[in-house]
Every structure is written in structure tokens, then in C-alpha cells.
Enzyme design. Structure first.
Site, PDB file in Angstrom:
ATOM      1  N   ARG A   1       7.717  -1.083  -8.472  1.00 57.68           N
ATOM      2  CA  ARG A   1       7.200  -1.397  -9.516  1.00 57.68           C
ATOM      3  C   ARG A   1       6.591  -0.105 -10.295  1.00 57.68           C
ATOM      4  O   ARG A   1       7.469   0.612 -10.786  1.00 57.68           O
ATOM      5  CB  ARG A   1       5.981  -2.320  -9.265  1.00 57.68           C
ATOM      6  CG  ARG A   1       5.243  -2.969 -10.824  1.00 57.68           C
ATOM      7  CD  ARG A   1       4.416  -4.092 -10.230  1.00 57.68           C
ATOM      8  NE  ARG A   1       3.536  -4.132 -11.399  1.00 57.68           N
ATOM      9  CZ  ARG A   1       2.170  -3.616 -11.529  1.00 57.68           C
ATOM     10  NH1 ARG A   1       1.737  -2.958 -10.482  1.00 57.68           N
ATOM     11  NH2 ARG A   1       1.595  -3.685 -12.671  1.00 57.68           N
TER      12      ARG A   1
ATOM     13  N   ARG B   1      -4.296   2.237   0.764  1.00 57.65           N
ATOM     14  CA  ARG B   1      -4.352   2.588  -0.624  1.00 57.65           C
ATOM     15  C   ARG B   1      -5.622   1.643  -1.079  1.00 57.65           C
ATOM     16  O   ARG B   1      -6.121   0.856  -0.551  1.00 57.65           O
ATOM     17  CB  ARG B   1      -2.982   1.814  -1.201  1.00 57.65           C
ATOM     18  CG  ARG B   1      -2.866   1.778  -2.655  1.00 57.65           C
ATOM     19  CD  ARG B   1      -1.715   1.191  -2.964  1.00 57.65           C
ATOM     20  NE  ARG B   1      -1.373   1.456  -4.362  1.00 57.65           N
ATOM     21  CZ  ARG B   1      -0.408   0.961  -5.203  1.00 57.65           C
ATOM     22  NH1 ARG B   1       0.266  -0.128  -4.462  1.00 57.65           N
ATOM     23  NH2 ARG B   1      -0.087   1.129  -6.308  1.00 57.65           N
TER      24      ARG B   1
ATOM     25  N   HIS C   1       2.570  -4.445   9.708  1.00 57.60           N
ATOM     26  CA  HIS C   1       1.515  -4.601   9.030  1.00 57.60           C
ATOM     27  C   HIS C   1       0.115  -5.200   9.829  1.00 57.60           C
ATOM     28  O   HIS C   1      -0.869  -5.445   9.212  1.00 57.60           O
ATOM     29  CB  HIS C   1       1.629  -5.586   7.877  1.00 57.60           C
ATOM     30  CG  HIS C   1       2.375  -5.175   6.591  1.00 57.60           C
ATOM     31  ND1 HIS C   1       2.097  -3.884   6.096  1.00 57.60           N
ATOM     32  CD2 HIS C   1       3.493  -5.741   5.839  1.00 57.60           C
ATOM     33  CE1 HIS C   1       3.056  -3.777   4.987  1.00 57.60           C
ATOM     34  NE2 HIS C   1       3.961  -5.092   5.144  1.00 57.60           N
TER      35      HIS C   1
ATOM     36  N   SER D   1       0.705  -1.199  -0.125  1.00 57.11           N
ATOM     37  CA  SER D   1       0.085  -0.152   0.092  1.00 57.11           C
ATOM     38  C   SER D   1       0.740   1.319   0.018  1.00 57.11           C
ATOM     39  O   SER D   1       0.612   2.382   0.552  1.00 57.11           O
ATOM     40  CB  SER D   1      -0.873   0.095   1.155  1.00 57.11           C
ATOM     41  OG  SER D   1      -1.815  -1.051   1.049  1.00 57.11           O
TER      42      SER D   1
END
Length: 329
Positions: free
Chosen positions: A295, A163, A139, A72
């Protein structure tokens, strides 16, 4: 046969934790066995790390915890937080000594449960003793993480980056395939999609995860900051300034006028970080390539992969699960 990552193995689980697992809801996904602890799904070794953290972590009042659901924007949040806290040391003297130029954000800011307490129940925290505040990440959902703070009224600051779950799913799909050396096949995405929708996925259900931090930010806005990846993309200057103010390190008028905020935004951009040598060649302690964490970092990339049926299914589930909460995702 490739060796499983440590968080997917069962070789570091105590007898006490095995007994606990026997009393918990269990399931499995394409990677391994999962159990549901305090409303969240974990692989067995990760659960052991969570318990290690809750039992043994000794918080300091000035600690900062950076939280997120996987994929996220965690790497970005870490980099920005590092740059904000380090700017007094590095922006005006020798920028080449900046920690982000020699180490990945995940190497600088460790995860409680998939790094520090996954390796040992009593990690050595002395390397953090000279830095104030200490930066950590997780997390875990908020209620689980706060058990490790020992005090529900702990003054530690928590930043949560949320996100769009459809983008997080696509990012997670690519990340999983890359570190498993597999082609990003549609069958894997479909399997992960079904897991996400059922809520039975690593750190799922997503809606409960996000809601834990959302409600925490409403109850105690001075302690918990709820940020959105999409806002960080569309207005980075405003959001970085907001983050700095929450952390207690606001930018001065002189810093703003000198363009320092924009310099931090550029330093921490995906384009810049992914181009650094350390992020092209380095690896985590679990042998995950640092370049796996970079990415596209785009908003709405899920539209290139999910069908309209998949989109509608996720949207309907999220709307139903968060009805009446005031949180829109």
C-alpha cells in the site's frame, strides 16, 4: 455468498481442539469467532494451526523465524531477509534469477500458523531441506512460538519487527476491506479501532504481543532481535546492516564499498516490489492478491484517518499497559 478464508472457518478443527476451546475465553469480531489461547486471540482454525505447529514442528538449530504483529512491515522484513541470505548466489552473477523477482516474499517465507500448519498438521518441509538457514514467519507471540521450538534454549534466531500500532491499524483496515471486496468505510475502521483498544482482536492484545518480543530481546539479545519499522524507514542502510549481522551474515567491507547494501534496500523497496509482475498478478494459496500486501508503507499515515480522540485513547492505553516495561511504542 463468498467463501470464508480458511482461517475464519471452523471446518478444520479437531474434537480435541473444540474441547479446548470450550474451556477458553471466547468472543467475536466482525469476521468471526475468537478464542484466547496463551494470552492471544485467534480464530478457531488458526488456533488449530498453532497447536499443529507446537505439536509437530521439528526445528533445526539454524532456523530463522521472522515475527511481527499483522500489518507491521512483515512483507518488507521477509524481502530484506531473503535478499541478505541470497546475496552470495545472486548479486554478482545473474540477478534475473533472484527469487524475489519470481515470487512474493510470502510465497518464499511461509507463515507457520496461517500457511503451513493451517493446511495440514504435518506439512512437507522437504523443500526447505536444501536451504540453510530455513526461513519461516509467524504472528504468534514469542512464548507461544517458542513452544514449537521444543527447547526454551533453542539457538534458532528470531527477528521481530514492531510498528506504531496506529499505522498498523490503518494498514490492517485497508487490507481487510480489500480482500473482502469492501469499500474502506469509516464504520469498519471504528469497529476495528474498538477491538484494538479492548485487546480482543486477531493476535491481540497488541501491547502483550510486542512486550513478549521486547522482553525476549532483553533476556537473550543473541537470539531475539527487536526492530522498529520507523527506524527501518529513516535509516535503512544502518538497519539492514544490523539485521545481516544478527542473522550471522554480515556484509564484508568489499560488499559495503560496492554499494551492495543500498542495492538490497532498493531491491526490497515498496516501489520496486509492488512494480514486479508477480506482485501485480499473483495470489497466495488462500486466494489473497499479492498486491494487497503493498500500500503506502509510510510512517504517520494514521493521522489522515484517526481523530484526536482516537489517537489519545490508543496512546493512553498503550502507556498504561506498558508502564514500567521500558518499551515505548
Amino acid at each position: 455468498m463468498a467463501k470464508l478464508p480458511m482461517n475464519l472457518r471452523d471446518d478444520n478443527v479437531s474434537e480435541e481442539t473444540k474441547n479446548l476451546i470450550s474451556s477458553l475465553p471466547t468472543d467475536e469480531d466482525s469476521q468471526g469467532k475468537l478464542c484466547k489461547y496463551q494470552g492471544c486471540w485467534y480464530y478457531y482454525n488458526t488456533l488449530q494451526a498453532v497447536i499443529n505447529f507446537q505439536t509437530n514442528f521439528q526445528p533445526q538449530d539454524t532456523d530463522i523465524v521472522l515475527a511481527s504483529f499483522p500489518k507491521s512491515g512483515t512483507t518488507w522484513l521477509k524481502a530484506l531477509s531473503i535478499a541478505i541470505l541470497e546475496r552470495a548466489k545472486h548479486h554478482s552473477n545473474d540477478p534475473l534469477t533472484h527469487p524475489l523477482l519470481s515470487d512474493n516474499p510470502h510465497g518464499i517465507v511461509p507463515f507457520f500458523e496461517i500457511d503451513m500448519y493451517l493446511q495440514t498438521a504435518t506439512p512437507d518441509l522437504t523443500k526447505f531441506s536444501t536451504s540453510t538457514p530455513r526461513l519461516f514467519s509467524t504472528h504468534m507471540p514469542l512464548h507461544t512460538m517458542k513452544e514449537g521450538l521444543k527447547d526454551k534454549d533453542s539457538p534458532c534466531k528470531v527477528v521481530y519487527l514492531c510498528r506504531n500500532i496506529k499505522d498498523a491499524l490503518i494498514s490492517r483496515w485497508y487490507f481487510r476491506c480489500k480482500y473482502q471486496n469492501k469499500e474502506a468505510a469509516g464504520s469498519i475502521l471504528e469497529s476495528m479501532f474498538e477491538s484494538f483498544c479492548s485487546g480482543v482482536s486477531f493476535y491481540g492484545p497488541f501491547w502483550d504481543h510486542a512486550h513478549s518480543y521486547w522482553s525476549g530481546s532483553l533476556e537473550n539479545p543473541k537470539q531475539v532481535l527487536f526492530m522498529r519499522f520507523e527506524a527501518l524507514k529513516s535509516e535503512p542502510y544502518v538497519q539492514v546492516k544490523r539485521l545481516a549481522e544478527f542473522l550471522g551474515y554480515p556484509f564484508t567491507k568489499e560488499e559495503e564499498e560496492s554499494g551492495l547494501i543500498n542495492k538490497i534496500v532498493e531491491l526490497c523497496s515498496l516501489r520496486n516490489l509492488s512494480g514486479l509482475e508477480v506482485n501485480k498478478t499473483g495470489k497466495t494459496w488462500m486466494n489473497v492478491d499479492y498486491d494487497s500486501y503493498f500500500r503506502k508503507g509510510e510512517v504517520g499515515d494514521w493521522k489522515n484517518y484517526l481523530t484526536s480522540e482516537m489517537e489519545n485513547k490508543i496512546d493512553m492505553i498503550i502507556e498504561e499497559k506498558l508502564k514500567g516495561s521500558g518499551l515505548r511504542l
